[in-house]
Motif scaffolding. Structure first.
Motif, PDB file in Angstrom:
ATOM      1  N   ALA A  32      62.371  53.121  35.742  1.00 29.38           N
ATOM      2  CA  ALA A  32      62.568  53.023  34.251  1.00 29.38           C
ATOM      3  C   ALA A  32      61.769  52.092  33.321  1.00 29.38           C
ATOM      4  CB  ALA A  32      64.089  52.452  33.746  1.00 29.38           C
ATOM      5  N   TRP A  33      61.757  52.437  32.164  1.00 32.61           N
ATOM      6  CA  TRP A  33      60.856  51.504  31.261  1.00 32.61           C
ATOM      7  C   TRP A  33      61.666  51.446  29.865  1.00 32.61           C
ATOM      8  CZ3 TRP A  33      59.043  53.303  26.446  1.00 32.61           C
ATOM      9  CH2 TRP A  33      58.880  54.695  26.337  1.00 32.61           C
ATOM     10  N   ARG A  34      60.905  50.165  29.015  1.00 30.64           N
ATOM     11  CA  ARG A  34      61.444  50.090  27.891  1.00 30.64           C
ATOM     12  C   ARG A  34      60.332  49.011  27.207  1.00 30.64           C
ATOM     13  NH1 ARG A  34      66.720  46.674  27.484  1.00 30.64           N
ATOM     14  NH2 ARG A  34      67.881  48.696  27.924  1.00 30.64           N
ATOM     15  N   ILE A  35      60.114  49.212  25.858  1.00 29.24           N
ATOM     16  CA  ILE A  35      59.471  48.740  24.851  1.00 29.24           C
ATOM     17  C   ILE A  35      60.279  47.977  23.731  1.00 29.24           C
ATOM     18  CG2 ILE A  35      57.431  48.323  23.383  1.00 29.24           C
ATOM     19  CD1 ILE A  35      56.025  50.177  25.135  1.00 29.24           C
ATOM     20  N   ASP A  36      60.241  46.756  23.853  1.00 31.70           N
ATOM     21  CA  ASP A  36      60.924  46.116  22.382  1.00 31.70           C
ATOM     22  C   ASP A  36      60.030  45.642  21.364  1.00 31.70           C
ATOM     23  OD1 ASP A  36      63.431  46.843  23.648  1.00 31.70           O
ATOM     24  OD2 ASP A  36      64.062  44.875  23.691  1.00 31.70           O
ATOM     25  N   GLN A  37      60.295  45.588  20.263  1.00 27.03           N
ATOM     26  CA  GLN A  37      59.410  45.167  18.930  1.00 27.03           C
ATOM     27  C   GLN A  37      60.756  44.606  17.917  1.00 27.03           C
ATOM     28  OE1 GLN A  37      56.933  47.802  16.955  1.00 27.03           O
ATOM     29  NE2 GLN A  37      55.731  45.873  16.225  1.00 27.03           N
ATOM     30  N   ASP A  38      60.653  43.291  17.913  1.00 30.45           N
ATOM     31  CA  ASP A  38      61.767  42.692  17.276  1.00 30.45           C
ATOM     32  C   ASP A  38      61.236  42.766  15.823  1.00 30.45           C
ATOM     33  OD1 ASP A  38      63.576  41.025  15.800  1.00 30.45           O
ATOM     34  OD2 ASP A  38      64.068  39.772  17.721  1.00 30.45           O
ATOM     35  N   ALA A  39      62.435  43.068  14.687  1.00 26.21           N
ATOM     36  CA  ALA A  39      62.132  43.334  13.174  1.00 26.21           C
ATOM     37  C   ALA A  39      61.626  42.085  12.843  1.00 26.21           C
ATOM     38  CB  ALA A  39      63.112  43.890  12.695  1.00 26.21           C
ATOM     39  N   ARG A  40      62.219  41.030  13.370  1.00 28.89           N
ATOM     40  CA  ARG A  40      62.050  39.586  12.747  1.00 28.89           C
ATOM     41  C   ARG A  40      60.753  39.036  13.433  1.00 28.89           C
ATOM     42  NH1 ARG A  40      67.855  37.286  14.836  1.00 28.89           N
ATOM     43  NH2 ARG A  40      67.106  38.752  16.487  1.00 28.89           N
ATOM     44  N   GLU A  41      59.869  39.738  14.234  1.00 27.17           N
ATOM     45  CA  GLU A  41      58.920  39.462  14.675  1.00 27.17           C
ATOM     46  C   GLU A  41      58.069  40.600  15.114  1.00 27.17           C
ATOM     47  OE1 GLU A  41      58.208  35.991  15.140  1.00 27.17           O
ATOM     48  OE2 GLU A  41      60.105  35.184  15.333  1.00 27.17           O
TER      49      GLU A  41
END
Length: 551
Positions: A32-41
């Motif tokens: 599995a894979w995941r990429i996160d991009q926080d709207a605050r950062e």
């Protein structure tokens, strides 16, 4: 074994270049894979390629806990004392995933104490959104890999489990960015600035080879007090194997028939019976023809009653694999590439033909227990001890790197009990003269520790040291001779020029030539060629050392 990847301060967000770089490490985690991009950062992007080993339901990353919603963690590793930490500090775990312990340790003790309390192998990046901090850290011997790309002027930081996940970013953003391995036994702190760029604060070393554990050890000193030095050595190595059995996937062993892999295999088989694992331990050996390693491994497998697999390879397999091995290794070291070829081919077989995912191996024993033949030439016990420390400090650049990359290329997770912190601390604390070769026998102390155990036949327990390229090949023709013949056909020209560490043979020129195709200008990845010390030889193979006795 997973793949972690992150960028901080990079304009453009999830660009095509970033996605391509992130995909370059998919072999480390195909489940599995995941990429996160926080709207605050918006300039902070964290990615994870997962190989599910423990807690298949809740073990996905980047990890955030309800209790600490502003803490984000990506980690490639196994924390062997996660249950002990929960009991000791009453941590309210939300998952059954071992790396959750890192977040609780950080929140309760801060980063400096958090890493010291971990008994395991790991490379992680922890982002504290509340304090605007980034922390990266790596386990004491660098069993799990970690690369870092940074530009202090532009306020950029990027990390990846392998360099191939960062090279494209460096080429896009500029050659001035520094790319290299993050050192084992260290952690680092960065600030997240208002504009989303980052600022380096400091790096701290929290571990040196031979220092005692800062965590509550798996085996208490009170429990060990009843043993003599040999019994203690055997007991702690078995304990190192025991703690590494944590897995929801099938476990197997790489078995060369040499002392190190045979001891680990014997201990794993013993523990599998005690803990009633629902399958027979699979063992895997590789060689050309009926090589010495294949014969010895067969003896061990028959003795232990494992489900044994023999893999034979030939010159055509070497031709097909050689360039791919250099790409996966991210190194142009001669010894490392030679020894990686059989391990790469064996890992390929395991992935394609079995359901084993976790593999135990004997890496670290030669460095720790003075197993290399050249240790016979050490001028004194102090020099021998210092050489052990040096080898262990650099193992992440050579044998440790080889073991990780050849197995991870085929999505296998490696376990290396000889590099257990409690075990290495014990072994390096023993009187130095006891650890030296005795009467021409390397690793005498280790052999004697298991002499009465019945775990192995004496023919294996006292088997002479093989040069790896000899053990997997025939007596008449070593593996490196086969490689040299292939290279003579392939090397485009003999006047190739390179910066940094200079190649000194056709073989080393070819390796560097192939390396530069994928990692141009990154000669810092291999700071020196691995060579035996205290002896005058032009080739790193043990075959050229006067004491070499294999036949």
């Amino acid at each position: 074994m997973c793949g972690i990847w992150a960028t901080f301060g990079v304009e453009g967000g999830l660009s095509a270049t970033c996605l391509k770089c992130f995909s370059a490490i998919v072999h480390r985690g195909p489940d599995a894979w995941r990429i996160d991009q926080d709207a605050r950062e918006p300039k902070a992007i964290l990615g994870f390629q997962r190989l599910a080993i423990v807690d298949g339901l809740h073990g996905m990353q980047p990890m955030r806990l309800h209790r600490y919603p502003r803490i984000t963690l990506i980690c490639n590793g196994e924390i062997y004392n996660f249950n002990r930490l929960r009991e000791q500090y009453h941590y309210p775990y939300e998952t059954n995933c071992d790396v959750e312990a890192i977040i609780h340790n950080y929140e309760n003790f801060g980063i400096a104490d958090a890493v010291k309390r971990l008994d395991g192998v790991f490379a992680f990046c922890l982002v504290d959104g509340e304090k605007k901090k980034i922390y990266i850290a790596r386990d004491p011997y660098g069993v799990r890999p970690l690369f870092k790309l940074q530009d202090d002027e532009k306020g950029i930081l990027a990390i990846s489990s392998e360099a191939k996940g960062l090279v494209g970013i460096k080429q896009k953003l500029g050659e001035k960015l520094a790319l290299g391995q993050f050192p084992p036994g260290h952690f680092e702190e960065w600030d997240i600035l208002v504009d989303g760029t980052v600022k380096y604060n400091y790096t701290e070393q929290y571990f040196k080879p031979g220092t005692p554990p800062r965590f509550i050890p798996f085996v208490s000193e009170n429990e060990l007090s009843k043993f003599n030095v040999y019994e203690k050595t055997a007991y702690l190595l078995e304990a190192a194997c025991k703690k590494r059995l944590m897995s929801d996937r099938r476990i197997g062993c790489l078995l060369s028939g040499g002392l190190d892999s045979s001891l680990i295999t014997a201990l794993v088989v013993k523990l599998a019976k005690i803990h009633k694992l629902p399958y027979k331990i699979q063992t895997f050996a590789i060689g050309m023809g009926d090589s010495p390693d294949l014969i010895a491994a067969r003896t061990v497998a028959d003795y232990l009653g494992t489900e044994h697999h023999e893999v034979r390879f030939d010159e055509n397999d070497v031709k097909e694999a050689l360039d791919n091995v250099i790409y996966h290794l991210e190194s142009f070291d001669i010894t490392t590439i030679r020894a990686s070829l059989p391990m790469y081919l064996l890992s390929k077989y395991i992935k394609e033909n079995t359901d084993t995912t976790v593999v135990f191996s004997g890496e670290g024993a030669d460095e720790l227990a003075q197993g290399y033949i050249y240790f016979r030439d050490a001028p004194n016990e102090t020099a021998a001890h210092e050489e052990s420390i040096r080898l262990l400090s650099d193992i992440y650049l050579y044998d440790g790197l080889r073991a990780d990359r050849t197995t991870s290329a085929f999505s296998l997770e490696l376990r290396v009990p000889f590099l257990d912190i409690q075990f290495t601390s014990h072994y390096l604390s023993i009187e130095p003269s006891f650890r030296q070769p005795q009467n021409g026998v390397e690793k005498h102390l280790l052999r004697k520790s298991f002499a009465k155990s019945g775990l192995l036949p004496d023919s294996i327990l006292y088997r002479h040291k093989e040069a790896f390229s000899d053990g997997v090949a025939s007596v008449k023709k070593s593996l490196f001779t086969t490689i040299e013949e292939i290279i003579k056909e392939r090397l485009p020209e003999n006047n190739l020029r390179f910066p940094g560490l200079q190649p000194h043979s056709l073989e080393s020129k070819y390796y560097r030539h192939v390396f530069e195709k994928s990692f141009p200008g990154q000669y810092n990845f291999t700071p020196y060629y691995w060579m035996p010390k205290w002896v005058q030889v032009s080739d790193p193979s043990a075959r050229f050392i006067k004491h070499y006795a294999a036949s």
